[in-house]
Design an enzyme around this catalytic site. Sequence first.
Site, PDB file in Angstrom:
ATOM      1  N   SER A 220       0.864  -1.187   0.000  1.00 48.47           N
ATOM      2  CA  SER A 220       0.000   0.000   0.000  1.00 48.47           C
ATOM      3  C   SER A 220       0.891   1.224   0.000  1.00 48.47           C
ATOM      4  O   SER A 220       1.962   1.227   0.639  1.00 48.47           O
ATOM      5  CB  SER A 220      -0.875   0.028   1.253  1.00 48.47           C
ATOM      6  OG  SER A 220      -1.485   1.303   1.381  1.00 48.47           O
TER       7      SER A 220
ATOM      8  N   TYR B  55      -2.193  -1.262   9.967  1.00 51.15           N
ATOM      9  CA  TYR B  55      -2.213  -1.541   8.516  1.00 51.15           C
ATOM     10  C   TYR B  55      -0.905  -1.068   7.874  1.00 51.15           C
ATOM     11  O   TYR B  55      -0.264  -1.806   7.119  1.00 51.15           O
ATOM     12  CB  TYR B  55      -3.424  -0.839   7.895  1.00 51.15           C
ATOM     13  CG  TYR B  55      -3.591  -1.051   6.409  1.00 51.15           C
ATOM     14  CD1 TYR B  55      -4.055  -2.257   5.896  1.00 51.15           C
ATOM     15  CD2 TYR B  55      -3.292  -0.026   5.511  1.00 51.15           C
ATOM     16  CE1 TYR B  55      -4.212  -2.445   4.525  1.00 51.15           C
ATOM     17  CE2 TYR B  55      -3.451  -0.200   4.143  1.00 51.15           C
ATOM     18  CZ  TYR B  55      -3.906  -1.412   3.654  1.00 51.15           C
ATOM     19  OH  TYR B  55      -4.061  -1.582   2.297  1.00 51.15           O
TER      20      TYR B  55
END
Length: 267
Positions: free
Chosen positions: A129, A142
């Site tokens: 990401s 995350y």
Amino acid sequence: MDRTALVTGASSGIGLATAAALAARGFRVFGTSRDPERLKPEQRADGVDYLPLDLGDDASIDSLAETLAGVDVLVNNAGESQSGPIEELPGEALRRIFQVNVFGPVRLAQLVLPGMRARGYGRVVMVGSMLASFPLAYRSSYVASKAAIKGFSNGARQELTPFGVWLTTVEPGSIATGISERRTKYISDDSPYREDFARMLAALDRNERAGITAERVAQTIVTAIAADRPKARYAVGSNAPAVFALKRLLPGGIVEKIVHRRHDLNR
Ligand SMILES: NC(=O)c1ccc[n+]([C@@H]2O[C@H](COP(=O)([O-])OP(=O)(O)OC[C@H]3O[C@@H](n4cnc5c(N)ncnc54)[C@H](OP(=O)(O)O)[C@@H]3O)[C@@H](O)[C@H]2O)c1
């Protein structure tokens, strides 16, 4: 084309689009879902064979060992999107996100690499990401999981290149896949972070809805796979080329501010 690919999380979003793109290019493609039996027709890519895989369960991962021994391209795409202030993230949630986003994908790589190495060809794509490169408040678990998977990919890359096997990370920005609806959230009723957290989440969801398509990310993944010498990192979405160029030019503190302003957090 005589190559076999396995794409995790091929029932939705980026994984579904990637499985479809690889099948259209002549790969034999396996896609995974936690429960392939319950998938609707629109959750299945044409020409893709679906296998059960729950990254939260080591036995489920190991059940794919035989298939993985013959796989030339592994796309570690499936993942959990988690959010919450660090103070309030339960240990069980932290262990799960690291199992699903890091330990599970690493175990799949361990199962696929010996065959790739023996055959002298392989591609392992970790779907990370852009948040790993541009960290954001209330996404620490995350961000950390995506930084960790990138670390495994970057760290192990040079172990495998002499054998024609390349590890690479693809970092998507905001992608309109509906992932916002599936995000796990941890915040207490009386949290001092409630207001800030809600503002950040609303901005995150807004950015994702306005994001590029999963098909565009799939194109980048296919480009990485097709390269003779794949780069360590590809980034796509959220104006990635301009944003990474700015990161090289601006002081870190300014970049941090810009990232937080984009998510309605005035720091
Ligand atoms: N969308 C974005 O804006 C964005 C941005 C940056 C990075 N990413 C990353 O890109 C990847 C794909 O995201 P997406 O937006 O396409 O997500 P998505 O639409 O929610 O799809 C997630 C896929 O992962 C599978 N999955 C979820 N939990 C799993 C588990 N415990 N074990 C095995 N499979 C599991 C789901 O399949 P089943 O439910 O059928 O099992 C589904 O196919 C993720 O790693 C995500 O972190 C997304």
